[in-house]
Design an enzyme around this catalytic site. Structure first.
Site, PDB file in Angstrom:
ATOM      1  N   LYS A 117       0.576  -1.606  -0.263  1.00  0.00           N
ATOM      2  CA  LYS A 117      -0.198   0.253  -0.173  1.00  0.00           C
ATOM      3  C   LYS A 117       1.115   1.335   0.694  1.00  0.00           C
ATOM      4  CE  LYS A 117      -4.639  -1.863   2.050  1.00  0.00           C
ATOM      5  NZ  LYS A 117      -4.775  -2.159   3.061  1.00  0.00           N
ATOM      6  N   LYS A 201      -7.274 -12.338  -8.478  1.00  0.00           N
ATOM      7  CA  LYS A 201      -7.618 -12.696  -7.376  1.00  0.00           C
ATOM      8  C   LYS A 201      -9.229 -11.352  -7.123  1.00  0.00           C
ATOM      9  CE  LYS A 201      -8.555 -10.876  -2.523  1.00  0.00           C
ATOM     10  NZ  LYS A 201      -7.737  -9.861  -1.510  1.00  0.00           N
ATOM     11  N   LYS A 204     -12.820  -5.340  -4.783  1.00  0.00           N
ATOM     12  CA  LYS A 204     -13.980  -4.020  -4.932  1.00  0.00           C
ATOM     13  C   LYS A 204     -12.577  -3.269  -5.731  1.00  0.00           C
ATOM     14  CE  LYS A 204     -15.904  -4.665   0.209  1.00  0.00           C
ATOM     15  NZ  LYS A 204     -14.296  -4.787   0.930  1.00  0.00           N
TER      16      LYS A 204
END
Ligand code: ADP
Ligand code: TRP
Length: 332
Positions: A117, A201, A204
């Site tokens: 991230k 995968k 969202k």
């Protein structure tokens, strides 16, 4: 006084809060199966979602309600399981603060999800927040504030649980008190990582998700656009099911019948169009009861609010007991 072991889990209400098939198979269904056996807490990690800049602009309260409706629609029973929003139980924040005093920064910098991230944030020329680095400390507080023994999550959460155990152990050692059990993951291995329509995968954030709240038509449309075998252009061309998103989903949703479909696909005896039509029918049939229940919940907002309110009351009572022990251990 209950003697059942405590189990806790949660999800972030990111991307509008609606949950997808990956969330359902990787987390929600296992939760529903466990709720009879354990004293269970299932929450909506709305504070965690603020670690993403994009989410800071979203209507988090509305997103949290959407997540709550998916929890209930999938079969979580508010009489068996406390369903609540993280931000309604301030004890999570107090424990997060106290745990942050005993957590070495080096541990946090090594967490793989943080590194990914952080790199993403930097690529977009944004600043890495203190909250992002501390994500696993808040997650640890979420778990151990209930002195939970078990945490059912998908495989991608393993690294977070490892650091949660380290933090719990360190707190116990530093204070000389045995307040926190070391939480164990209950990793759902049934499906592993459920693939999205593009073969990655399902997530969202990848735009490849089929949502529990999608209509049957939207589901069919998404499946029609799914990634298949690029070299299978004509029906008679052989397909490679292992590398095809639609075939991999078929294996998950049709465990008894998928072999015939895979064999026919490999042998060039069927086209992708037929396979996709069948897959959409199978998935729509699976989701039908969840969607029916969701429609009822959408029509009854006061019920959903009431569930969240009662869940928070139960959670707060349990969390407050732990905080009393923690404050005493730290001589506060
Ligand atoms: P997303 O990637 O869509 O944002 P989250 O990271 O919020 O999903 O995950 C919420 C829960 O659902 C976690 O327990 C995670 O392990 C599980 N999960 C998410 N995506 C999948 C997937 N594709 N397959 C299996 N489990 C998943
Ligand atoms: N990090 C988890 C996820 O992305 C969400 C989460 C926050 C969580 N706190 C938790 C999961 C505590 C289990 C227990 O899915």
């Amino acid at each position: 006084m209950t003697t059942k072991k405590r189990l806790l889990s949660g999800m972030q209400p990111t991307g509008g809060g609606r949950l997808h098939l990956g969330n359902l198979e990787g987390a929600l269904r296992p939760w529903v199966q466990l709720q009879d056996q354990y004293e269970m807490f299932c929450f909506i990690a709305d504070w965690h979602s603020l670690t993403t800049v994009a989410e800071q602009q979203m209507d988090i309260a509305e997103a949290s309600r959407q997540t709550a409706m998916d929890y209930l629609a999938a079969g979580l029973d508010p009489d068996k399981c406390a369903i609540f929003r993280q931000s309604d139980v301030k004890e999570h924040a107090e424990l997060h603060l106290l745990l942050s005093m005993v957590t070495p920064v080096g541990w946090l910098e090594r967490v793989p999800t943080y590194k990914d991230k952080r790199d993403l944030v930097r690529e977009n020329e944004l600043q890495v927040s203190y909250g992002l680095l501390g994500y696993p400390v808040l997650q640890t507080a979420d778990i151990i504030v209930y002195r939970a023994h078990l945490v059912p999550v998908g495989k991608d959460q393993e690294a977070h649980l490892e650091i949660s155990r380290d933090i719990a152990r360190r707190f116990n050692r530093l204070t000389g008190e045995d307040i926190f059990p070391e939480p164990e993951g209950l990793i759902s291995e049934t499906t592993g990582e459920l693939p999205g329509t593009d073969g990655r995968k399902m997530s969202k954030s990848y735009g490849n998700a089929i949502y529990l709240s999608d209509t049957p038509k939207q589901t069919q449309k998404k499946i029609n656009s799914a990634f298949t075998t690029p070299t299978k252009i004509h029906i008679t061309d052989p397909g490679i099911p292992e590398g095809c998103a639609a075939c991999r989903l078929r294996r998950i949703y049709d465990p008894d019948g998928y072999r015939t479909q895979w064999d026919e696909c490999r042998a060039g005896l069927r086209g992708c169009g037929q396979s996709k039509k069948e897959l959409a029918e199978i998935i729509n049939a699976t989701l039908e009861p969840i969607r029916a229940r969701r429609a009822e919940l959408e029509a009854d907002p006061p019920f959903v609010d009431q569930v969240l309110k009662q869940g928070a009351e139960r959670a707060r009572a349990a969390a407050a007991e732990t905080l009393t022990l923690v404050r005493r251990a730290l001589k506060l």
